[in-house]
Design a protein around this motif. Structure first.
Motif, mmCIF file in Angstrom:
data_model
loop_
_atom_site.group_PDB
_atom_site.id
_atom_site.type_symbol
_atom_site.label_atom_id
_atom_site.label_comp_id
_atom_site.label_asym_id
_atom_site.label_seq_id
_atom_site.Cartn_x
_atom_site.Cartn_y
_atom_site.Cartn_z
ATOM 1 N N LEU A 1 0.938 -1.155 0.035
ATOM 2 C CA LEU A 1 -0.089 0.015 0.089
ATOM 3 C C LEU A 1 0.981 1.272 0.065
ATOM 4 N N HIS A 2 0.372 2.295 -0.632
ATOM 5 C CA HIS A 2 1.153 3.528 -0.724
ATOM 6 C C HIS A 2 0.090 4.604 -0.341
ATOM 7 N N LEU A 3 0.242 5.269 0.740
ATOM 8 C CA LEU A 3 -1.093 6.180 1.299
ATOM 9 C C LEU A 3 -0.394 7.554 0.903
ATOM 10 N N VAL A 4 -1.357 8.137 0.259
ATOM 11 C CA VAL A 4 -1.319 9.653 -0.087
ATOM 12 C C VAL A 4 -2.149 10.543 0.415
ATOM 13 N N GLN A 5 -1.748 11.621 0.986
ATOM 14 C CA GLN A 5 -2.476 12.782 1.428
ATOM 15 C C GLN A 5 -2.282 14.011 0.595
ATOM 16 N N VAL A 6 -3.366 14.847 0.092
ATOM 17 C CA VAL A 6 -2.716 16.004 -0.746
ATOM 18 C C VAL A 6 -3.214 17.266 0.105
ATOM 19 N N VAL A 7 -2.335 18.278 0.499
ATOM 20 C CA VAL A 7 -2.805 19.378 0.955
ATOM 21 C C VAL A 7 -2.809 20.299 -0.053
ATOM 22 N N PRO A 8 -3.876 21.311 -0.424
ATOM 23 C CA PRO A 8 -3.673 22.305 -1.378
ATOM 24 C C PRO A 8 -2.660 23.342 -1.028
ATOM 25 N N THR A 9 -2.409 23.914 -2.231
ATOM 26 C CA THR A 9 -1.625 25.144 -2.237
ATOM 27 C C THR A 9 -2.534 26.432 -2.169
ATOM 28 N N ALA B 1 -6.662 15.779 -7.099
ATOM 29 C CA ALA B 1 -6.861 14.886 -8.133
ATOM 30 C C ALA B 1 -5.796 14.600 -8.803
ATOM 31 N N GLN B 2 -5.152 15.540 -9.339
ATOM 32 C CA GLN B 2 -3.691 15.799 -10.146
ATOM 33 C C GLN B 2 -2.688 15.042 -9.546
ATOM 34 N N GLN B 3 -2.556 15.375 -8.015
ATOM 35 C CA GLN B 3 -1.636 14.854 -7.500
ATOM 36 C C GLN B 3 -1.431 13.215 -7.148
ATOM 37 N N VAL B 4 -2.960 12.694 -6.758
ATOM 38 C CA VAL B 4 -3.114 11.598 -6.421
ATOM 39 C C VAL B 4 -2.831 10.643 -7.910
ATOM 40 N N VAL B 5 -3.222 11.291 -9.072
ATOM 41 C CA VAL B 5 -2.880 10.484 -10.305
ATOM 42 C C VAL B 5 -1.448 10.321 -10.584
ATOM 43 N N GLN B 6 -0.872 11.671 -10.393
ATOM 44 C CA GLN B 6 0.699 11.806 -10.561
ATOM 45 C C GLN B 6 1.208 10.540 -9.887
ATOM 46 N N SER B 7 0.926 10.807 -8.439
ATOM 47 C CA SER B 7 1.875 9.853 -7.336
ATOM 48 C C SER B 7 1.613 8.434 -8.075
ATOM 49 N N VAL C 1 -11.078 9.674 -11.450
ATOM 50 C CA VAL C 1 -11.598 8.743 -12.451
ATOM 51 C C VAL C 1 -11.461 9.308 -13.883
ATOM 52 N N GLU C 2 -11.702 10.573 -14.141
ATOM 53 C CA GLU C 2 -11.579 11.165 -15.184
ATOM 54 C C GLU C 2 -9.993 11.364 -15.866
ATOM 55 N N GLN C 3 -9.114 11.503 -14.959
ATOM 56 C CA GLN C 3 -7.864 11.835 -15.322
ATOM 57 C C GLN C 3 -7.001 10.482 -15.309
ATOM 58 N N THR C 4 -7.431 9.102 -14.945
ATOM 59 C CA THR C 4 -6.550 8.065 -14.978
ATOM 60 C C THR C 4 -7.106 7.137 -15.914
ATOM 61 N N ARG C 5 -6.215 6.048 -16.231
ATOM 62 C CA ARG C 5 -6.646 4.936 -16.765
ATOM 63 C C ARG C 5 -6.513 3.738 -16.182
ATOM 64 N N LEU C 6 -6.184 4.011 -14.733
ATOM 65 C CA LEU C 6 -6.142 2.828 -13.886
ATOM 66 C C LEU C 6 -7.227 2.458 -13.440
ATOM 67 N N PRO C 7 -7.469 1.347 -13.009
ATOM 68 C CA PRO C 7 -8.982 0.899 -12.149
ATOM 69 C C PRO C 7 -8.770 1.651 -10.920
ATOM 70 N N VAL C 8 -10.109 1.992 -10.650
ATOM 71 C CA VAL C 8 -10.347 2.886 -9.289
ATOM 72 C C VAL C 8 -11.280 2.245 -8.613
ATOM 73 N N LEU C 9 -11.014 1.878 -7.107
ATOM 74 C CA LEU C 9 -12.002 1.202 -6.207
ATOM 75 C C LEU C 9 -12.590 2.376 -5.621
#
Length: 300
Positions: free
Chosen positions: A182-190, A248-254, A286-294
């Motif tokens: 598992l890789h956990l990601v939390q994004v804090v806005p700028t 959303a962008q940061q999650v997809v990039q990560s 969902v819109e920005q990635t081609r990966l499966p999303v649960l």
């Protein structure tokens, strides 16, 4: 953990790309699969370039073929054709999930993409919005049976709110069963990626807002440290990071950087214009990635 997988199929090759994913999960989790076909009222003659199944006999034969040809005999398979024609397929899927009590629905995204999906909402979005069962959403071409290798690297998106940890709670036993990390990601806005309802404050009080966001980053680091301990205690390999920017962008990039094979996140299930106006993160991911999303519904 998931013990009953509902797999709606419309007869198209596109929908069938979900079959190897369902088989993989059923084998790893010891789950049964229910194949579902819903006869659509005023259905088009073809769907995704293929003949549409419009009668009970053809649909029953099709599901029997899928079960016999694509699903190992070691997996329990149920088949159900909803013969009464329906206008809203998504609503019927939700109703069947209430009756059949699956704990996971696997769907391929058939929508048009872009703004029209926000306004109209495709079947997958509508099922997520109306139901309370986790949905594994596969994007067009992303679940190609020839290239599907399993879910060994899973990214979990978190926002620091304990009430939104449904995805995190599911990810631990899932990763353990799949022997995944598992890789956990939390994004804090700028300051420049705040949600619309907060951007006015950032414009009026930029220094104060920036300071508060820096504090939020420190809190996020502490929050993830606790989550790492929880995951590690379950015997699952785990890493974590705090990112800054658009969530959303940061999650997809990560996910791309980590070569993740699955993204897991909790969602309120908001779809259509409601999601657009509240800037819900899930539809954007969902819109920005081609990966499966649960997508795991947040506790009501």
């Amino acid at each position: 953990m998931f013990k009953h997988i509902l797999l709606p199929l419309d007869g198209s090759e596109l929908a069938e790309t979900a079959i190897p994913v369902a088989v993989y999960l059923a084998e790893k989790l010891g789950a049964q699969i229910t194949l579902l076909h819903i006869i659509e009222k005023h259905a088009p003659e073809s769907i995704h370039g293929q003949a549409h199944l419009t009668n009970e006999g053809d649909a029953c034969n099709y599901l029997s073929h899928v079960a016999g040809e694509h699903i190992p005999g070691t997996i329990k398979v149920n088949r159900h054709v909803h013969t009464e024609e329906v206008e809203k397929v998504s609503q019927s899927i939700v109703q069947h999930s209430d009756e059949m009590a699956p704990d996971l629905i696997i769907l391929c995204a058939h929508g048009w993409g872009g703004v029209r999906d926000f306004v109209v909402g495709n079947i997958a979005q509508q099922v997520i919005a109306a139901g309370e069962v986790p949905v594994l959403l596969l994007k067009r071409g992303a679940a190609d049976g020839l290239s599907f290798e399993g879910f060994e690297r899973i990214l979990v998106a978190l926002d620091g709110n304990p009430q939104h940890e449904s995805g995190f709670d599911v990810s631990i036993p899932l990763a353990k069963a799949l022997k995944a990390s598992l890789h956990l990601v939390q994004v804090v806005p700028t300051l420049f990626t705040l949600k619309p309802q907060h951007s006015a404050t950032g414009t009026l009080l930029p220094a104060t807002t920036t300071a508060l966001l820096d504090i939020e980053e420190d809190n996020a680091l502490d929050y993830l440290e606790e989550k790492i301990k929880t995951v590690a205690a379950a015997g699952v390999a785990v890493s974590a990071e705090v990112e800054r920017g658009d969530p959303a962008q940061q999650v997809v990039q990560s996910a791309i950087a980590r070569n993740s094979q699955l993204i897991v996140l909790g969602t309120h299930g908001k779809s259509g214009m409601e999601a657009f106006w509240v800037s819900s993160v899930a539809p954007k991911i969902v819109e920005q990635t081609r990966l499966p999303v649960l997508l795991v519904p947040v506790r009501r």
